[in-house]
Design a protein around this motif. Structure first.
Motif, PDB file in Angstrom:
ATOM      1  N   ALA A 264      46.301  31.068  51.831  1.00 30.19           N
ATOM      2  CA  ALA A 264      44.909  31.214  51.377  1.00 30.19           C
ATOM      3  C   ALA A 264      44.769  32.482  50.527  1.00 30.19           C
ATOM      4  N   ARG A 265      45.428  33.534  50.981  1.00 27.16           N
ATOM      5  CA  ARG A 265      45.363  34.827  50.274  1.00 27.16           C
ATOM      6  C   ARG A 265      45.961  34.678  48.872  1.00 27.16           C
ATOM      7  N   HIS A 266      47.068  33.969  48.780  1.00 25.07           N
ATOM      8  CA  HIS A 266      47.673  33.757  47.463  1.00 25.07           C
ATOM      9  C   HIS A 266      46.721  32.975  46.552  1.00 25.07           C
ATOM     10  N   PHE A 267      46.030  32.025  47.131  1.00 22.85           N
ATOM     11  CA  PHE A 267      45.097  31.231  46.341  1.00 22.85           C
ATOM     12  C   PHE A 267      43.943  32.111  45.845  1.00 22.85           C
ATOM     13  N   LEU A 268      43.405  32.924  46.745  1.00 17.96           N
ATOM     14  CA  LEU A 268      42.307  33.818  46.350  1.00 17.96           C
ATOM     15  C   LEU A 268      42.749  34.721  45.210  1.00 17.96           C
ATOM     16  N   SER A 269      43.949  35.232  45.368  1.00 22.78           N
ATOM     17  CA  SER A 269      44.474  36.144  44.371  1.00 22.78           C
ATOM     18  C   SER A 269      44.664  35.421  43.033  1.00 22.78           C
ATOM     19  N   SER A 270      45.076  34.164  43.060  1.00 25.02           N
ATOM     20  CA  SER A 270      45.230  33.403  41.814  1.00 25.02           C
ATOM     21  C   SER A 270      43.870  33.187  41.153  1.00 25.02           C
ATOM     22  N   CYS A 271      42.848  32.949  41.966  1.00 23.53           N
ATOM     23  CA  CYS A 271      41.507  32.759  41.388  1.00 23.53           C
ATOM     24  C   CYS A 271      41.047  34.044  40.702  1.00 23.53           C
ATOM     25  N   THR A 272      41.374  35.175  41.303  1.00 23.67           N
ATOM     26  CA  THR A 272      40.990  36.457  40.698  1.00 23.67           C
ATOM     27  C   THR A 272      41.784  36.706  39.430  1.00 23.67           C
ATOM     28  N   ARG A 273      43.103  36.509  39.526  1.00 22.09           N
ATOM     29  CA  ARG A 273      43.968  36.889  38.400  1.00 22.09           C
ATOM     30  C   ARG A 273      43.942  35.886  37.261  1.00 22.09           C
ATOM     31  N   VAL A 274      43.931  34.629  37.599  1.00 25.04           N
ATOM     32  CA  VAL A 274      44.016  33.616  36.539  1.00 25.04           C
ATOM     33  C   VAL A 274      42.625  33.283  35.986  1.00 25.04           C
ATOM     34  N   LEU A 275      41.640  33.214  36.884  1.00 20.56           N
ATOM     35  CA  LEU A 275      40.314  32.800  36.417  1.00 20.56           C
ATOM     36  C   LEU A 275      39.346  33.972  36.276  1.00 20.56           C
ATOM     37  N   GLY A 276      39.744  35.133  36.788  1.00 17.69           N
ATOM     38  CA  GLY A 276      38.856  36.301  36.703  1.00 17.69           C
ATOM     39  C   GLY A 276      37.646  36.177  37.611  1.00 17.69           C
ATOM     40  N   LEU A 277      37.750  35.343  38.665  1.00 15.28           N
ATOM     41  CA  LEU A 277      36.605  35.169  39.558  1.00 15.28           C
ATOM     42  C   LEU A 277      36.616  36.229  40.649  1.00 15.28           C
ATOM     43  N   GLU A 278      35.426  36.498  41.175  1.00 15.24           N
ATOM     44  CA  GLU A 278      35.360  37.459  42.274  1.00 15.24           C
ATOM     45  C   GLU A 278      35.588  36.737  43.595  1.00 15.24           C
ATOM     46  N   THR A 279      36.354  37.382  44.469  1.00  9.84           N
ATOM     47  CA  THR A 279      36.663  36.749  45.752  1.00  9.84           C
ATOM     48  C   THR A 279      36.402  37.712  46.897  1.00  9.84           C
ATOM     49  N   THR A 280      36.202  37.131  48.077  1.00  7.22           N
ATOM     50  CA  THR A 280      36.151  37.915  49.309  1.00  7.22           C
ATOM     51  C   THR A 280      37.262  37.336  50.181  1.00  7.22           C
ATOM     52  N   PRO A 281      37.562  37.925  51.329  1.00  6.82           N
ATOM     53  CA  PRO A 281      38.618  37.327  52.154  1.00  6.82           C
ATOM     54  C   PRO A 281      38.296  35.902  52.595  1.00  6.82           C
ATOM     55  N   THR A 282      37.047  35.485  52.455  1.00  9.46           N
ATOM     56  CA  THR A 282      36.715  34.141  52.934  1.00  9.46           C
ATOM     57  C   THR A 282      36.216  33.189  51.856  1.00  9.46           C
ATOM     58  N   GLY A 283      36.230  33.607  50.615  1.00  6.60           N
ATOM     59  CA  GLY A 283      35.756  32.661  49.612  1.00  6.60           C
ATOM     60  C   GLY A 283      35.822  33.162  48.190  1.00  6.60           C
ATOM     61  N   ILE A 284      35.419  32.260  47.299  1.00  5.04           N
ATOM     62  CA  ILE A 284      35.496  32.533  45.861  1.00  5.04           C
ATOM     63  C   ILE A 284      34.118  32.293  45.269  1.00  5.04           C
ATOM     64  N   ASP A 285      33.682  33.232  44.460  1.00  3.62           N
ATOM     65  CA  ASP A 285      32.424  33.057  43.751  1.00  3.62           C
ATOM     66  C   ASP A 285      32.750  32.335  42.437  1.00  3.62           C
ATOM     67  N   ASN A 286      32.581  31.017  42.440  1.00  2.00           N
ATOM     68  CA  ASN A 286      32.903  30.222  41.259  1.00  2.00           C
ATOM     69  C   ASN A 286      31.653  30.160  40.387  1.00  2.00           C
ATOM     70  N   LYS A 287      31.453  31.176  39.608  1.00  2.00           N
ATOM     71  CA  LYS A 287      30.297  31.302  38.703  1.00  2.00           C
ATOM     72  C   LYS A 287      28.993  31.070  39.463  1.00  2.00           C
ATOM     73  N   GLY A 288      28.866  31.721  40.590  1.00  2.00           N
ATOM     74  CA  GLY A 288      27.623  31.625  41.354  1.00  2.00           C
ATOM     75  C   GLY A 288      27.694  30.676  42.532  1.00  2.00           C
ATOM     76  N   SER A 289      28.639  29.704  42.543  1.00  2.00           N
ATOM     77  CA  SER A 289      28.781  28.813  43.705  1.00  2.00           C
ATOM     78  C   SER A 289      29.859  29.391  44.613  1.00  2.00           C
ATOM     79  N   MET A 290      29.552  29.484  45.895  1.00  2.00           N
ATOM     80  CA  MET A 290      30.573  30.008  46.811  1.00  2.00           C
ATOM     81  C   MET A 290      31.437  28.851  47.308  1.00  2.00           C
ATOM     82  N   VAL A 291      32.734  28.958  47.084  1.00  3.92           N
ATOM     83  CA  VAL A 291      33.685  27.994  47.640  1.00  3.92           C
ATOM     84  C   VAL A 291      34.385  28.746  48.763  1.00  3.92           C
ATOM     85  N   THR A 292      34.287  28.239  49.980  1.00  3.65           N
ATOM     86  CA  THR A 292      34.862  29.002  51.082  1.00  3.65           C
ATOM     87  C   THR A 292      36.266  28.501  51.410  1.00  3.65           C
TER      88      THR A 292
END
Ligand SMILES: O=P(O)(O)OC[C@H]1O[C@H](O[C@H]2O[C@H](CO)[C@@H](O)[C@H](O)[C@H]2O)[C@H](O)[C@@H](O)[C@@H]1O
Length: 835
Positions: A264-292
């Motif tokens: 899960a951590r690797h996935f979060l990190s990919s969302c941050t690095r590849v997509l530039g999205l903001e993440t928390t340990p429990t989810g991704i802010d996908n342009k305003g939508s939280m994907v947990t």
């Protein structure tokens, strides 16, 4: 007997434990199940998986088309199939399985794709499968090949298992089209059976585009995605050519499940690095939508293994094996013949073991069974055979071979017998999402309590703490561990075994499926209770505009009128936006103002020549009315704090490659959009703490958290204050008010307008609203407010740029800055065509 509820499912495994073991472990596990909520309302689950757990063959009574069909179970994926199947045994749950049916078998036993079957034969497939609660996805042969053997097995699978593509694992660009097409066919099939309230549960890497595709068709649906395989480090994942498409595909899900937190951590990190999205340990802010994200380690069908291992046929096989290997200690291993299965490492370590501990020579046998791998590589297969031959020629004799290597599908009874009698199970996989073979070994060892040597690179390693963990690359370490395990005393064996057994029986496949569905259900309930912001109703927007004579139009700039760019200076006004602004400003009934965080020089340069346009800069510090001069609203303010803020920002800029400072007149912005995404985020937090301690706690300034930036500006101004100023002492004079923004700072404007409208229509109390319909609705939620805005003037349209579930005080939403410009153009058009 009635079906158990999803929550009771967890308890079933307890019963198995207590029945089979006189010294029951049940009491120590009873606490866990109580924390699960009851599934009080019925829920329908659509489980999408690449292959349906069934195969089909032509029924004897229909030698010619249209065929009738015999349905049988499919081999493999036993844990997933068992878990999904078990949902149908639960009260309040109904599970429909959706997947590809694969080839059919004719009466001669030959396989054919379903492509050329008549419509009637296909209908009969659907009918036959419906009896098993299954719906087939018909994928043509070429697409199925490109999707499965191609993109899934040769592009994604190696990457997810940390393998690079090479000549043995080449990439073919045409596979991507098949992958996309197959995912679309799944989306269409699910859409054809979907009913509101269904939970869609998508499985594994074959269907990573499906969440986004299905979300597009059913925006409000609850979609779970479970990745059975590992997810690699972002450093590796980013080498995938279609990395963005895959990540956005996955982010269409409401919740994404992984086997372990490290995946899960690797996935979060990919969302941050590849997509530039903001993440928390429990989810991704996908342009305003939280994907947990959640972690749900899969278990095996422990009850089934329990039953199988005790069959008389297995007992007979055990007797034969005992005779065959009398006086020998047996090490068992069963793996796929893939590099990641670590068979090479196992053989190397075993060879080392025999060399390091000669006393075990002739006394220990490694029975290694392999099945065909995901990707076939003849060179690798030859290498394994060579290693086996080497060991046997070095340490074997005519009477005894230390490695018994079988490359075959093993008969289940034989496999169970081996697991029952083994003295050690050796698992040296290099990457494995979970490793269910190790769990089967545990179930089978109730009499002997033999140890399990388990690679730390399996998902299982994190949960079965009773196993001895090994690093498969450390041959000497593995050799020592084999020696220690073979000498382990009965007390230690039992102590370790009890932990493993409890875990495996408690966290079985049924428990896993029930837990995931319960979790998705809870996620859906949370989603339903948080009101969404409706999409801007353009016809209504235009109608209210043309009906009104005095209109106030207040617009934020960055992210609202123009898309976000990496370099602030490059966020220029698009021509169509300038055109719409000019047209609106030309009408004396309209008052148009840009309310931005930008400094006046920027606004003047890019918007200064739009006649009739008012400008406000630096979050309310400055204002320039049409044809007027700039007014500094902070004229009197002491700006000495800027030096200290600048030195703190400089400190972090020097230590954060890519970060920049934008020094404005009354505010300073620290940008980290071009820094390493994770490090930039980390430094921003550090910088914020620093600012809070050194400046904000002592001086009347505040920190604004913007889009990949931190801004410090005086507390006495904000965009909401500018809105109040523009609306004036008689805000009711404005019949039509529109205010659009994308950022947190724009929320001040929305809140100011909400209060103003409340005061106007309800005299400060919404229950005294002047329109009866308004009286029924409070202004508590965005949806309520949008309704109260449309019935009578004044018409207030507060619009946030972002998805419907973005947390905002605005009454409406649009998806992008292009939509804002389109909406403005719509007003211009409506006006020009009004009678
Ligand atoms: O109130 P706004 O008009 O939305 O301005 C807010 C800040 O916007 C700018 O930064 C943001 O946009 C940049 C260009 O797209 C982007 O590179 C940056 O990452 C964003 O934070 C601007 O540079 C700031 O001065 C404004 O305060």
């Amino acid at each position: 007997m009635s079906k158990p509820t999803i929550d009771e499912a967890a308890d079933l495994s307890l019963k198995v434990v207590s029945l089979s073991h006189p010294d029951s472990f049940a009491s120590s596990m009873a606490g866990d199940s109580s924390k699960h909520e009851q599934l009080s309302a019925p829920v329908r689950i659509i489980a999408a998986m690449h292959f349906l757990p069934f195969t089909i063959s032509v029924a004897e009574e229909t030698p010619a088309e249209p065929y009738e069909w015999k349905v049988a179970g499919r081999r493999g994926h036993t844990a997933m199939y068992a878990g999904v199947r078990s949902l149908n045994e639960l009260a309040n749950a109904d599970c429909i399985q959706v997947g590809w049916i694969g080839n059919y078998t004719d009466l001669k036993g030959e396989e054919h794709p379903c492509d050329k079957l008549s419509a009637a034969s296909r209908d009969n497939i659907c009918k036959a499968l419906s009896k098993h609660n299954a719906v087939p996805v018909f994928v043509d042969e070429s697409t199925a090949h490109g999707h499965y053997e191609g993109y899934s097995k040769h592009t994604l699978w190696p990457l997810l298992h940390y393998m690079s593509w090479d000549d043995a694992r080449p990439m073919n660009p045409t596979w991507w089209d098949s992958y996309t097409k197959a995912n679309k066919l799944f989306a269409e099939t699910i859409d054809s059976i979907y009913q509101d309230g269904d939970i869609v549960w998508i499985h594994d890497y074959h269907l990573l585009l499906l969440p986004e595709l299905f979300r597009a068709a059913r925006p409000a649906s609850t979609i779970g995605l479970f990745l059975h395989s590992p997810f690699p480090s972002s450093e590796l994942f980013r080498s995938l050519p279609r990395r963005k498409e895959i990540l956005y595909g996955m982010l269409g899900a409401t919740r994404i499940g992984f086997q372990t937190y490290s995946y899960a951590r690797h996935f979060l990190s990919s969302c941050t690095r590849v997509l530039g999205l903001e993440t928390t340990p429990t989810g991704i802010d996908n342009k305003g939508s939280m994907v947990t994200i959640g972690v749900f380690p899969i278990g095996i069908d422990a009850r089934h293994v329990q039953e199988r291992r005790a069959l008389p046929a297995v007992e007979a096989k055990m007797k034969n094996l005992r005779e065959m290997f009398a006086n020998k200690r047996i090490i068992i291993g069963r793996d796929r013949l893939d590099e990641v299965a670590g068979i090479k490492q196992k053989l190397e370590a075993f060879e080392k073991f025999l060399g390091m501990y000669p006393e075990w020579q002739n006394n220990v046998v490694l029975i290694q069974v392999t099945q065909p791998g995901q990707t076939q590589d003849p060179k690798f297969e030859a290498k394994i055979s060579e290693l086996v031959t080497n060991i046997n020629s070095t340490y074997g004799s005519l009477e005894f071979m230390p490695v018994m290597y079988h490359h075959t599908f093993l008969d289940t009874d034989e496999y169970m017998a081996l697991l029952n009698i083994a003295d050690l199970c050796l698992i040296t996989v290099i990457r494995d999402g979970m490793n269910t073979g190790s769990l089967e070994f545990v179930v089978c060892q109730q009499d002997k309590h033999s140890p399990l040597l388990l690679s730390e690179f399996t998902g299982t390693a994190g949960s079965v703490s009773g196993a001895v963990q090994i690093n498969p690359w450390d041959y000497e370490g593995v050799a020592q561990a084999i020696d220690t395990a073979l000498r382990m005393g009965p007390d230690e064996k039992k102590e370790r075994y009890v932990q493993m057994y409890q875990h495996v029986m408690r966290h079985d496949a049924q428990h896993w499926a029930a837990t995931v569905v319960q979790d998705l259900r809870a996620t859906a309930l949370v989603g339903q209770s948080s009101a969404e912001t409706p999409a801007l109703d353009l016809p209504l927007f235009a109608r209210c505009f043309t009906e009104s004579k005095r209109r106030m139009i207040m617009l934020d700039y960055d992210g609202t009128l123009t898309p976000i760019t990496n370099i602030p200076a490059q966020a220029l006004p698009p021509p169509e936006m300038l055109e719409a602004l000019r047209a609106l400003c030309a009408d004396p009934r309209n008052f148009v103002c840009i309310i931005s965080g930008r400094d006046r020089a920027f606004l003047e340069l890019h918007l200064g020549d739009v006649k009739g346009l008012a400008l406000s800069g630096e979050h309310g510090s400055f204002i320039r009315y049409p044809d007027g001069d700039w007014i500094n609203l902070l004229d009197e303010m002491d700006m000495s704090w800027k030096d200290e803020v600048l030195s703190i920002f400089t400190f972090y800029t020097e230590r954060t490659a890519g970060a920049t400072i934008e020094a404005k007149e009354t505010s300073i912005t620290w940008h980290y959009r071009n820094a390493d995404p994770e490090y930039g985020e980390f430094q921003a937090k550090e910088c914020m703490n620093h600012l809070e301690d050194a400046v904000v706690s002592k001086l009347p300034v505040e920190i604004l958290v913007g889009k990949k930036c931190l801004e410090v500006r005086p507390m006495s101004v904000n965009k909401g204050e500018i809105v109040k100023r523009l609306m004036g002492a008689r805000p009711e004079q404005w019949e039509f008010v529109v205010c659009a923004g994308d950022d947190k700072t724009d929320e001040d404007m929305f809140r100011a307008l909400r209060t103003m409208k409340q005061t106007i229509v309800g005299g400060g109390n919404s229950s005294q609203s002047r329109a009866p319909a308004d009286a029924a609705t409070s202004v508590g939620t965005s949806a309520d407010w949008s309704l109260t805005s449309m019935r009578l003037p004044p018409y207030y349209f507060t619009v946030t740029v972002g998805p419907a579930d973005k947390k905002s005080a605005a009454a409406w939403h649009v998806r992008s800055s292009h939509d804002v410009v389109d909406a403005l153009a719509r007003l211009v058009d409506a006006e020009s065509s009004a009678p």
